[in-house]
Design a protein around this motif. Sequence first.
Motif, short mmCIF file in Angstrom:
data_model
loop_
_atom_site.label_atom_id
_atom_site.label_comp_id
_atom_site.label_asym_id
_atom_site.label_seq_id
_atom_site.Cartn_x
_atom_site.Cartn_y
_atom_site.Cartn_z
N GLN A 26 0.82 -1.21 0.00
CA GLN A 26 0.00 0.00 0.00
C GLN A 26 0.86 1.27 0.00
O GLN A 26 0.37 2.36 0.23
N ALA A 27 2.16 1.06 -0.21
CA ALA A 27 3.07 2.19 0.00
C ALA A 27 2.91 3.30 -1.02
O ALA A 27 3.22 4.46 -0.74
N ALA A 28 2.43 2.94 -2.19
CA ALA A 28 2.44 3.90 -3.30
C ALA A 28 1.75 5.21 -2.92
O ALA A 28 2.28 6.29 -3.19
N SER A 29 0.58 5.10 -2.26
CA SER A 29 -0.15 6.33 -1.95
C SER A 29 0.65 7.19 -0.98
O SER A 29 0.75 8.41 -1.14
N LEU A 30 1.26 6.53 0.01
CA LEU A 30 2.05 7.30 0.98
C LEU A 30 3.26 7.95 0.30
O LEU A 30 3.57 9.11 0.56
N LEU A 31 3.91 7.18 -0.55
CA LEU A 31 5.08 7.72 -1.23
C LEU A 31 4.69 8.93 -2.07
O LEU A 31 5.40 9.94 -2.11
N GLY A 32 3.54 8.82 -2.71
CA GLY A 32 3.07 9.94 -3.53
C GLY A 32 2.91 11.19 -2.69
O GLY A 32 3.36 12.28 -3.08
N VAL A 33 2.31 11.02 -1.52
CA VAL A 33 2.11 12.17 -0.63
C VAL A 33 3.44 12.76 -0.21
O VAL A 33 3.64 13.98 -0.20
N LEU A 34 4.38 11.89 0.09
CA LEU A 34 5.69 12.36 0.53
C LEU A 34 6.38 13.17 -0.56
O LEU A 34 6.95 14.23 -0.30
N HIS A 35 6.30 12.67 -1.77
CA HIS A 35 6.90 13.41 -2.88
C HIS A 35 6.25 14.78 -3.03
O HIS A 35 6.91 15.77 -3.33
N LYS A 36 4.94 14.79 -2.79
CA LYS A 36 4.23 16.06 -2.93
C LYS A 36 4.72 17.05 -1.88
O LYS A 36 4.96 18.22 -2.18
N VAL A 37 4.91 16.55 -0.65
CA VAL A 37 5.40 17.42 0.42
C VAL A 37 6.77 17.97 0.07
O VAL A 37 7.06 19.15 0.23
N LEU A 38 7.59 17.08 -0.46
CA LEU A 38 8.96 17.47 -0.79
C LEU A 38 8.99 18.64 -1.77
O LEU A 38 9.81 19.53 -1.68
N ARG A 39 8.06 18.61 -2.72
CA ARG A 39 8.10 19.63 -3.76
C ARG A 39 7.21 20.84 -3.44
O ARG A 39 7.15 21.78 -4.21
#
Lengths: 698, 441
Positions: A164-177
């Motif tokens: 289920q990591a994909a959704s979390l990773l997506g959010v993290l990338h969004k925060v980063l940028r």
Amino acid sequence: MSDQRIFSRYKASEIRAELHQGNLKKHRASAAKRKNALKKIVANLTMGFRSEMALLFPDVLKFWQIDDNLEVKRICHHYLVAMASTKAEHFQNALPLVLSDFNAGSEQLQILALRTLAAVPVEVYVEECRKLVLTIINKSSESEKLKKAALYAALKLIQYENTQAASLLGVLHKVLRNYKEKPTIRANALYVLHEVQETTNALQMLSLDFDTCMDMLELLPKLNEWDSARVLDSLTVSYVPQTHSDAHFFIEKTVPQLQHTNTSVILNAFKFVIYLTNYVEFLTESLVKQLSGSMVSLLNKPPELEFLVLRNIILLLLGRDKPLLKVDISYFFVEFNDPIYIKDTKLEILYLLAKEDNLLQILQEFKEYATDIDIQMSRKAIRAVGNLTVKLEQSADECVNLLLELLDFEAEYIVQEIVSVFKNVLRRYPEKHKLCLKKLVRFTDWVQEPESRGSMIWIITQYHHHLPNYLELFRSFSDNFLDEVLEVQFSILGSAVRLFTRNPTPTTEKLCVEILKSATEKVDNPDLRDRAFVYWRLLSAAQQSQNSSLGMDTVREIIDGALPPIAMNTQLDPQIVEELELNIGTIASIYLKPVNQVFRLNKPKCLTASPALNANRDSFEVVFKGSQSTSSSLTGDSSQFNNRRQSSSPVKKMDDYDIPAETVNTLKDKRKNSSPNMHLSRKPSMLARKLSLRKPFA
Amino acid sequence: MTSCIYFCDNKGKTILSRRYRDDIPPSAIEKFPSLLLEAEHESSIIPPCLTHNGIQYLFIQHNDIYILTMSSSLSVNVAQVFSFLYKLVDVLAEYVKAVEEESIRDNFVIIYELLDEMMDYGVPQITETKMLKQYITQKSFKLIKSAKKSKNVVRPPSELTKSVSWRPEGIVYKKNEAFLDVVESINMLISANGQVLRSEILGKVKVKSHLSGMPDLKLGLNDKGIFTSGDSGSKAEANPSKKANIELEDLKFHQCVRLSKFENEKIITFIPPDGDFELMNYRLSLPIKPLIWCDTKIQVHSQSRIEIHCRAKAQIKKKSTANNVEILIPVPEDADSPKFRYSHGSLKYVPEKSAILWRIKSFNGGKEYSFAAQLGLPSMTDADVPRVKRPIQVKFQIPYFTTSGIQVRYLKVHEPKLQYQSYPWVRYITESGDDYTIRTA
């Protein structure tokens, strides 16, 4: 409260009684009592009585609701986390309590609840936690602390299971940028992404572009020290410069961080700079100076940190033909108050730094250490002098003289060590025997340890034609052949046979036969016995059949052939160096072993290919600003090739980068560390590099 | 990064533990005492990292306890671990004074709280004591619901206030003062014949800030070569004859100093944390003359007596004075019946250190004092005992003086909102570092 009472073993029923007794009377004193009982639970958990305390689960849940005290809540949450591994069914009942804490409105409780949710690997908890994390991170108004807690919770969730990591990773990338997000949050998002990539099999490599990297470095002044360190750590390898000028730009950007007080920030900045140097075509003199200066100033930190820094200095000195550090040797002079492990490491560095021009100073130091109080230290110093003799051909005489001078101390352990060391010295410079043979032989009766005995036997055998009384000397060893340890028995056997083949007289024959007899008839060890039989058969075959192909000369060739020359190898395998340099400041850098060799689950790091990557790590040069010359780079290359050639020739290497001052003789297992283990799964760029280096001599 | 933190007593038994990750079995700690013992067998002092069964044990020692972290991965950042552990000790000391076994047992609830705040999932977070104090109070307290929240609402968004992570807002002092201490420690290694083998100056500027609000400080130092640096490369080019002893001038700043500003404009500007902190430190490896030189002649008449003649000289300016000078001269362990002749200070034999300690309360610059001592040696000696060589150790303090010549020109305090008057105070002191030693022949 007396600690004695809290820190002792209790039965679950005792604590339970105490909890309930407090419950009966509803006033302050009983609340304090309850708290005390709860503390006892935590204390007992610390002491490891987990199963006993597990019985109290329902009681803890009960008091969770009653008390509205933060300290009590903390203890309850702690209890829950400690019980996580039991996966008791009580967790179902605890969930609403945790959630109600989360909704209680206080920031501290929210964080506490979130951490507890993430720490319990029960499915409902994980599910609940995922939901909360997503809402918290997406909401811009949440407090910084809570968001940070959410980021780490996300990391935990991803590490549990990555379906289920994909959704979390997506959010993290969004925060980063997200440029509007707070600096701390962005920095931590970067770190979490970096960690995910390091520890899980995430499909996608984390790679940052120029702008993001730039952006993160801009954030540094606004971050606290630990966050800064983490950002620098995460940027290494994640960001790949595409041109030389990009790399130069970031080196310049990062260099100010070397002036931080926090060691961890400095070392991580250092790592990032070293990483970037792989992508530039030259370095300025002032940068080298700055790097060296910042490392040297770290030597004044507490001993544990100093140790780490020293180990990393070794790495940087070993790694390249032209080290990136220019440091004065006097920083590594051993201080009286240094702990032993620091003395040791300093000795090693001095050994590595020794060159013809500073040798006198270093020898003077080694002489001091050789007469040090600490016996180990003194032995290591002597070992180091011995290795220096082998390493520096032009100054071998000075080293030999020092060793002989030290012999005059007549301390037992010094003699042992010097005799052991001389075997290698004489193998390297057979002609040097004139200087030392007489003196060494005087100490025949002193040598006690197997290694020094073996060495003495070898020396006597090798130079018997210079020693009129060699038989007498040899007798002193061979007479108690049966009492010796195996190692020495082997050298006596070999030497007896060699003496006979070199100088076949009735006395040597008698001696030889005597030893062969004892070895075959009285010794239990099959290896020794077998070897004795082989020698015996060889000798008798040669003597019986004069006309056959196996003449005495052939036997001599077999038994007493020319030994391959020895040389010192202070170079690590370039590939290992590359990996270690990306691990500056980690445990790998202390042991100087590649990460995956000791711990397989870790992914090895390697440089990512880019147009700017240097094919040869020594190809860049150090220049004064503005003036560039190409001569140095050429010489650098050729020496590299020479090294290569040596390693493929039969020259025997002593890989002493590990512990130069110890056990130079055990070559086999040392070799494993540095032997290039060829994996075909290597990146194309690396493979190309290997091939391009090997080709001229294939 | 790290999986857990353990506080262990001097035998390696657990006092308190906090686990952050589950990748290490709880039983791993039980191995620690025996690992310690094993390492101690090998050499008298234990290296700060041990490996067993794929688990890395990293620890520091403090008073009678070990503070230990474990990790199952080789890529753990040791630099971070050790700096964090030292920071942790500092922080705990603020709460419990002396960090030792007893105080840890007494305060374990607070320590748990602290560990929770300072680390999340094994990654260091806030370590500034003043910031931590906001979240943790010594006493437990009744929870006041959503009090924090309402405060949050009132407070303007943090970007506007330019809040910094090391300083809380709303600090008020009646009298606004800043105290600067410039401390230089001298480390020296001198050979028996008076040759300086190594010398360095370790300086630090310590600040105690009692300032209200969010002040922005600017520190000016005399730019006597040192702080115009950055062009050190060009300096070396200018006089290549000096290449043997290049001055390595590296400054290290507290996290509050704006490093990029310093790099570009050579100005030290910062918003200080409240209270005590170390603003910066620097290191110089100037070749310097020994400040306190002592010339010692030791004559051993084996099996009867040992004679020591010692001359100490303060090679500093006439006006300066070295205080609390202590010269520790080693003598054989079995020496006895000391006899002394001396003119200044106090001289005594310290058998537990096997040394003679010469104390001089104040030692004026340019003065020279001496003493002679004689100790008896036993007539029967064990011939095999190797000759022990220990250096002479010297300790001293010289107030109102810096060896490097560094001076604080100004400390400007600017608080945009409050605009108050403030008083900076500066003190200088030079002292001996940990390693100011003279080798004996």
